[in-house]
Motif scaffolding. Structure first.
Motif, short mmCIF file in Angstrom:
data_model
loop_
_atom_site.label_atom_id
_atom_site.label_comp_id
_atom_site.label_asym_id
_atom_site.label_seq_id
_atom_site.Cartn_x
_atom_site.Cartn_y
_atom_site.Cartn_z
N ALA A 185 0.82 -1.21 0.00
CA ALA A 185 0.00 0.00 0.00
C ALA A 185 0.86 1.26 0.00
CB ALA A 185 -0.92 -0.01 1.22
N GLU A 186 1.98 1.21 0.71
CA GLU A 186 2.88 2.37 0.76
C GLU A 186 3.48 2.66 -0.61
OE1 GLU A 186 6.77 3.81 3.39
OE2 GLU A 186 5.68 1.98 3.92
N PHE A 187 3.86 1.59 -1.33
CA PHE A 187 4.41 1.80 -2.67
C PHE A 187 3.34 2.32 -3.62
CE2 PHE A 187 5.52 0.13 -6.94
CZ PHE A 187 6.67 0.87 -7.14
N VAL A 188 2.14 1.76 -3.54
CA VAL A 188 1.04 2.22 -4.40
C VAL A 188 0.76 3.70 -4.15
CG1 VAL A 188 -1.47 2.04 -4.71
CG2 VAL A 188 -0.06 -0.02 -4.73
N LYS A 189 0.76 4.11 -2.89
CA LYS A 189 0.54 5.52 -2.55
C LYS A 189 1.66 6.40 -3.11
CE LYS A 189 -0.39 8.53 1.42
NZ LYS A 189 -0.54 8.58 2.92
N ALA A 190 2.89 5.89 -3.04
CA ALA A 190 4.03 6.67 -3.54
C ALA A 190 3.93 6.92 -5.04
CB ALA A 190 5.34 5.95 -3.22
N LEU A 191 3.36 5.95 -5.78
CA LEU A 191 3.24 6.11 -7.23
C LEU A 191 2.30 7.25 -7.61
CD1 LEU A 191 3.10 2.42 -8.52
CD2 LEU A 191 5.00 4.03 -8.67
N LYS A 192 1.48 7.68 -6.68
CA LYS A 192 0.58 8.79 -6.97
C LYS A 192 1.31 10.13 -7.01
CE LYS A 192 -3.45 6.53 -4.88
NZ LYS A 192 -4.50 6.61 -3.82
N ARG A 193 2.48 10.18 -6.36
CA ARG A 193 3.19 11.46 -6.28
C ARG A 193 4.61 11.40 -6.86
NH1 ARG A 193 3.05 9.30 -1.06
NH2 ARG A 193 5.11 8.92 -0.14
N GLN A 194 5.14 10.17 -7.11
CA GLN A 194 6.49 10.04 -7.63
C GLN A 194 6.52 9.03 -8.77
OE1 GLN A 194 8.33 9.53 -3.44
NE2 GLN A 194 9.97 10.45 -4.65
N ARG A 195 7.20 9.39 -9.83
CA ARG A 195 7.33 8.50 -10.99
C ARG A 195 8.77 7.98 -11.02
NH1 ARG A 195 3.16 9.49 -14.67
NH2 ARG A 195 4.46 8.97 -16.48
N PHE A 196 9.01 6.93 -10.25
CA PHE A 196 10.35 6.39 -10.12
C PHE A 196 10.86 5.86 -11.47
CE2 PHE A 196 8.34 5.44 -5.92
CZ PHE A 196 9.06 6.37 -5.18
N ALA A 197 12.12 6.16 -11.75
CA ALA A 197 12.73 5.60 -12.95
C ALA A 197 13.07 4.13 -12.75
CB ALA A 197 13.99 6.38 -13.33
N LEU A 198 13.55 3.79 -11.56
CA LEU A 198 13.90 2.40 -11.22
C LEU A 198 13.43 2.13 -9.80
CD1 LEU A 198 15.38 -0.29 -11.73
CD2 LEU A 198 17.49 0.82 -10.93
N SER A 199 12.62 1.10 -9.64
CA SER A 199 12.12 0.76 -8.30
C SER A 199 12.07 -0.75 -8.13
CB SER A 199 10.74 1.38 -8.06
OG SER A 199 9.83 1.02 -9.09
N TRP A 200 12.17 -1.15 -6.87
CA TRP A 200 12.16 -2.58 -6.50
C TRP A 200 11.24 -2.75 -5.31
CZ3 TRP A 200 16.41 -5.12 -3.10
CH2 TRP A 200 16.20 -6.49 -3.01
N VAL A 201 10.28 -3.66 -5.45
CA VAL A 201 9.38 -4.00 -4.36
C VAL A 201 9.57 -5.48 -4.06
CG1 VAL A 201 7.00 -4.03 -3.55
CG2 VAL A 201 7.73 -2.27 -5.16
N TYR A 202 9.81 -5.79 -2.81
CA TYR A 202 10.18 -7.16 -2.42
C TYR A 202 9.20 -7.69 -1.38
CZ TYR A 202 12.70 -10.65 0.39
OH TYR A 202 13.05 -11.76 1.10
N PHE A 203 8.70 -8.91 -1.62
CA PHE A 203 7.78 -9.58 -0.70
C PHE A 203 8.40 -10.88 -0.20
CE2 PHE A 203 4.71 -7.36 -3.62
CZ PHE A 203 4.37 -6.35 -2.73
#
Length: 265
Positions: A185-203
């Motif tokens: 949810a935190e990453f999804v929220k971040a996408l609303k305000r930041q357009r990362f060029a390179l990102s990694w989400v790990y589960f």
């Protein structure tokens, strides 16, 4: 292919595996919209999932988000894990594009012992360059992010290379079940305000829970967990569309190693 024994003929003759692994593609032969013009790269890391488990889940309809990505992308379930088959070593190889003999990470236990991590051709204490290192050197103004839940992964990441470094430790099956929905949810929220060029989400939940579950309970409990992770992937994909980033994003989904079903390791 498999291996045979001895030096006789026929049934005992050694057979060699195909190289490289087959890459299946469900994309049309014509270049899809946006192909070759990616402005963003997102790596979703799912720790400790096996091809058989994923394929079975897709066949049952338990992983619709991952099935949808596969249906319009390219995939392979014949990729080999680096050796040793250890999470930290494998993620180091994924992030650096180099094998353990180059990046120097062999076991997570190195972080708690006197044996140092020493990359080949680098002095002791130097971190081997990753995708984030390369991007920061080539295009320093582009934004980067890592959202993850397993603390040892921080040893692979230079904080100066990240605009956002979100470590949300979980450390156990129950912990990851509680923490990682918030991480997604935190990453999804971040996408609303930041357009990362390179990102990694790990589960990490699948790996932590597979270690913790008893053999008789593992299959029954694993499917709901996989369905949950698939829902997180779906949320992220929908967020990319909502942020109008989907057509300009190269989305990669990868795991670091498989699992031995009888032991859970």
């Amino acid at each position: 292919g498999g291996g045979g024994g001895g030096g006789g003929g026929g049934a005992n003759r050694l057979r060699f595996a195909r190289l490289p692994p087959r890459l299946e593609s469900n994309a049309s032969k014509a270049a899809p919209d946006g192909f070759g013009a990616a402005e963003h790269v997102l790596l979703i890391g799912i720790d400790g999932i096996t091809p058989r488990t994923l394929n079975d889940a897709i066949a049952r309809g338990d992983a619709p988000s991952l099935a949808a990505l596969r249906s319009r992308g390219a995939w392979s379930d014949e990729v080999r894990v680096t050796q040793p088959s250890s999470s930290l070593s494998s993620w180091a190889s994924i992030l650096t594009g180099s094998p353990p003999e180059m990046h120097g990470v062999h076991l997570a236990a190195q972080l708690r012992s006197e044996y140092p991590v020493r990359p080949a051709s680098y002095p002791e204490g130097v971190r081997y360059p990753t995708l984030f290192t390369a991007l920061r050197e080539a295009r320093p103004r582009l934004s980067t992010a890592a959202y993850y839940s397993w603390p040892p992964l921080s040893s692979l990441l230079g904080q100066a290379e990240l605009n956002v470094s979100a470590l949300r430790p979980c450390g156990s099956c129950d912990g990851c079940v509680k923490v990682e929905p918030q991480l997604a949810a935190e990453f999804v929220k971040a996408l609303k305000r930041q357009r990362f060029a390179l990102s990694w989400v790990y589960f990490d939940v699948l790996d932590e829970c597979a270690h913790a579950l008893r053999a008789g309970d593992r299959d029954a409990a694993y499917t709901p967990l996989l369905r949950t992770v698939d829902e997180w992937v779906g949320r992220i994909v929908r967020a990319l569309h909502a942020s109008r980033m989907a057509k300009s994003t190269l989305l990669l989904v990868a795991s670091d190693h498989g699992r031995d079903a009888p032991t859970g390791r």
